[in-house]
Write a protein that holds these residues in place. Structure first.
Motif, PDB file in Angstrom:
ATOM      1  N   GLU A 173     -14.106  23.237  32.431  1.00  0.00           N
ATOM      2  CA  GLU A 173     -13.062  22.837  33.363  1.00  0.00           C
ATOM      3  C   GLU A 173     -12.861  21.318  33.374  1.00  0.00           C
ATOM      4  OE1 GLU A 173     -14.283  24.347  37.106  1.00  0.00           O
ATOM      5  OE2 GLU A 173     -13.732  26.402  36.659  1.00  0.00           O
ATOM      6  N   LEU A 174     -13.681  20.599  32.643  1.00  0.00           N
ATOM      7  CA  LEU A 174     -13.610  19.147  32.685  1.00  0.00           C
ATOM      8  C   LEU A 174     -12.414  18.634  31.906  1.00  0.00           C
ATOM      9  CD1 LEU A 174     -17.331  18.229  32.114  1.00  0.00           C
ATOM     10  CD2 LEU A 174     -16.107  18.428  34.257  1.00  0.00           C
ATOM     11  N   ARG A 175     -11.942  17.474  32.354  1.00  0.00           N
ATOM     12  CA  ARG A 175     -10.890  16.806  31.596  1.00  0.00           C
ATOM     13  C   ARG A 175     -11.524  15.857  30.594  1.00  0.00           C
ATOM     14  NH1 ARG A 175      -8.796  17.176  36.687  1.00  0.00           N
ATOM     15  NH2 ARG A 175      -9.735  15.173  37.267  1.00  0.00           N
ATOM     16  N   GLY A 176     -10.713  15.456  29.653  1.00  0.00           N
ATOM     17  CA  GLY A 176     -11.226  14.670  28.535  1.00  0.00           C
ATOM     18  C   GLY A 176     -11.863  13.362  28.933  1.00  0.00           C
ATOM     19  N   GLU A 177     -11.367  12.716  30.003  1.00  0.00           N
ATOM     20  CA  GLU A 177     -11.906  11.399  30.336  1.00  0.00           C
ATOM     21  C   GLU A 177     -13.354  11.482  30.805  1.00  0.00           C
ATOM     22  OE1 GLU A 177     -10.176  12.694  34.338  1.00  0.00           O
ATOM     23  OE2 GLU A 177      -9.595  12.836  32.227  1.00  0.00           O
ATOM     24  N   GLU A 178     -13.745  12.626  31.380  1.00  0.00           N
ATOM     25  CA  GLU A 178     -15.126  12.769  31.832  1.00  0.00           C
ATOM     26  C   GLU A 178     -16.070  12.962  30.656  1.00  0.00           C
ATOM     27  OE1 GLU A 178     -14.210  16.041  34.352  1.00  0.00           O
ATOM     28  OE2 GLU A 178     -14.281  14.812  36.156  1.00  0.00           O
ATOM     29  N   LEU A 179     -15.670  13.821  29.741  1.00  0.00           N
ATOM     30  CA  LEU A 179     -16.473  14.022  28.543  1.00  0.00           C
ATOM     31  C   LEU A 179     -16.555  12.737  27.726  1.00  0.00           C
ATOM     32  CD1 LEU A 179     -14.992  17.468  27.462  1.00  0.00           C
ATOM     33  CD2 LEU A 179     -17.191  17.067  28.564  1.00  0.00           C
ATOM     34  N   ALA A 180     -15.433  12.040  27.614  1.00  0.00           N
ATOM     35  CA  ALA A 180     -15.399  10.809  26.828  1.00  0.00           C
ATOM     36  C   ALA A 180     -16.275   9.731  27.444  1.00  0.00           C
ATOM     37  CB  ALA A 180     -13.961  10.308  26.695  1.00  0.00           C
ATOM     38  N   ALA A 181     -16.307   9.644  28.772  1.00  0.00           N
ATOM     39  CA  ALA A 181     -17.126   8.624  29.431  1.00  0.00           C
ATOM     40  C   ALA A 181     -18.605   8.849  29.144  1.00  0.00           C
ATOM     41  CB  ALA A 181     -16.865   8.639  30.935  1.00  0.00           C
ATOM     42  N   ALA A 182     -19.046  10.110  29.211  1.00  0.00           N
ATOM     43  CA  ALA A 182     -20.444  10.408  28.899  1.00  0.00           C
ATOM     44  C   ALA A 182     -20.743  10.090  27.436  1.00  0.00           C
ATOM     45  CB  ALA A 182     -20.740  11.875  29.201  1.00  0.00           C
TER      46      ALA A 182
END
Length: 391
Positions: A173-182
């Motif tokens: 359910e996550l958006r790309g900016e959250e995955l990218a930040a990690a």
């Protein structure tokens, strides 16, 4: 009296003294010098006294992304180098409000009891009503999640470790900016740790941020090293740390016992800071491997309850001097295999032929439906005309 009984009696007495002190000091935070939150059973469980003989986290910066803090609490006073922005603006709270910084203040104190000489930076990315892993992490009005902004803030302020005692939602359910930040954090050599959650054995979905492959998922243990009853069972659990009756800073003064994978994560982040103080060149992959290899392994090995087992801080710090060689750099494919399956002859840029039989069946059914509707409408129309003629 056995050694174990003596230790338990000592810990019990210390806890009672702490709770009495917390009751007497309830209210405004006293203006006293900085102090560590009182230790309880987690100190012996992690073997912190031995670990502290080697290091106390000097030169390491830990970012605690949580619900905000009270920097004037004695356990935090003069030990937080930067209080970042409030990335969770939706609640409308401000520092000093009763619902601001309850959870975050406790978590910072837990990091510092393990790594008392570490530097702390903080930012508010969630509110105290969402610290129980029961709801989705909300987004700001600009569409960017508070957690993503918090991680980038930590990177901008040279964090070596990021502690995330937060959760909610599932990975897909996550958006790309959250995955990218990690991903940006790990790419820069920053280790991320997050709580597995407090939902017991309900379901097995991946939980953000603990479910991300590049985040260390921390389960909670009770005295004895077994899984705490509330600790979420996850196949992606990496390691575990004490999470029951952890004496933590109360935002309004004194201390209080806290349960959850939240304090377990904060304690694990503190141990990670000790490891990095001993060897600043450790990569996130090496940190993960050392924590897992030196943990007190459960019977039968790694499992979904406590991962590789409860952290052993002293063993992890010792192992940090001789880390395993783990090459995580991207590598070009140099094999002789051009295809991983037998080619089917399908053109790479064209769609396969449509299944006309299914299409014909669907169109036929649609046509029959249209005829039924039209027929029904015609009958109603004729009936209406006859009624008007009779009048």
């Amino acid at each position: 009296m056995t050694t174990r009984s003596m230790r338990n009696a000592t810990v019990t007495g210390a806890v009672l003294m702490v709770l009495m002190g917390a009751t007497l000091s309830w209210g405004a935070v006293p203006a006293s010098a900085a102090e560590n939150a009182p230790v309880s059973w987690e100190s012996a469980a992690l073997d912190l006294p031995t670990a502290h003989q080697a290091t106390q986290g000097e030169g390491v910066t830990v970012a605690v992304l949580d619900t905000g803090i009270n920097p004037d609490h004695p356990a935090l006073k003069d030990r937080v180098t930067k209080v970042g922005p409030d990335f969770y603006e939706l609640a409308g709270l401000e520092p000093g409000n009763s619902g601001y910084g309850v959870h975050g203040t406790a978590m910072v104190s837990d990091v510092l009891k393990v790594a008392p000489k570490a530097k702390i930076v903080t930012a508010r990315v969630i509110d105290d009503e969402h610290d129980d892993f029961s709801g989705d992490v909300e987004s700001l009005k600009d569409g960017v999640s508070p957690i993503a902004k918090g991680i980038d803030f930590a990177l901008e302020n040279d964090a070596d470790v990021i502690s995330l005692s937060v959760g909610g939602g599932v990975v897909n359910e996550l958006r790309g900016e959250e995955l990218a930040a990690a991903a940006r954090a790990v790419q820069k050599g920053v280790t991320l740790l997050a709580g597995a959650g407090n939902m017991g054995d309900e379901g097995n979905e991946g939980n953000f941020p603990a479910g991300l492959a590049n985040v260390i998922s921390v389960a909670a243990t009770k005295p004895g090293g077994q899984r705490a009853d509330f600790s979420t069972v996850r196949t992606h659990n990496t390691i575990a740390a004490p999470g029951v009756d952890i004496i933590s800073a109360d935002k309004d003064g004194g201390y209080r016992p806290v349960d959850g994978t939240s304090p377990a994560t904060a304690l694990a982040a503190g141990v990670t800071a000790l490891m990095l103080a001993e060897n600043p060149d450790l990569t996130p992959a090496q940190t993960r491997a050392i924590l897992m290899r030196t943990a007190d392994h459960p019977a039968g090995g790694h499992n979904a309850l406590v991962g590789a087992g409860q952290i052993n801080a002293a063993a992890a710090v010792r192992a940090a001097d001789s880390p395993p060689k783990i090459d995580t750099a991207p590598k070009p494919y140099k094999g002789d295999v051009e295809h991983f399956a037998s080619p089917t002859g399908t053109d790479k840029i064209s769609h396969p032929a449509m299944e006309t039989e299914l299409l014909a069946t669907g169109l036929g059914a649609l046509g029959c439906g249209v005829l039924f509707v039209a027929g029904g409408g015609l009958l109603l129309f004729r009936k209406s005309r006859r009624q008007r003629a009779a009048v």
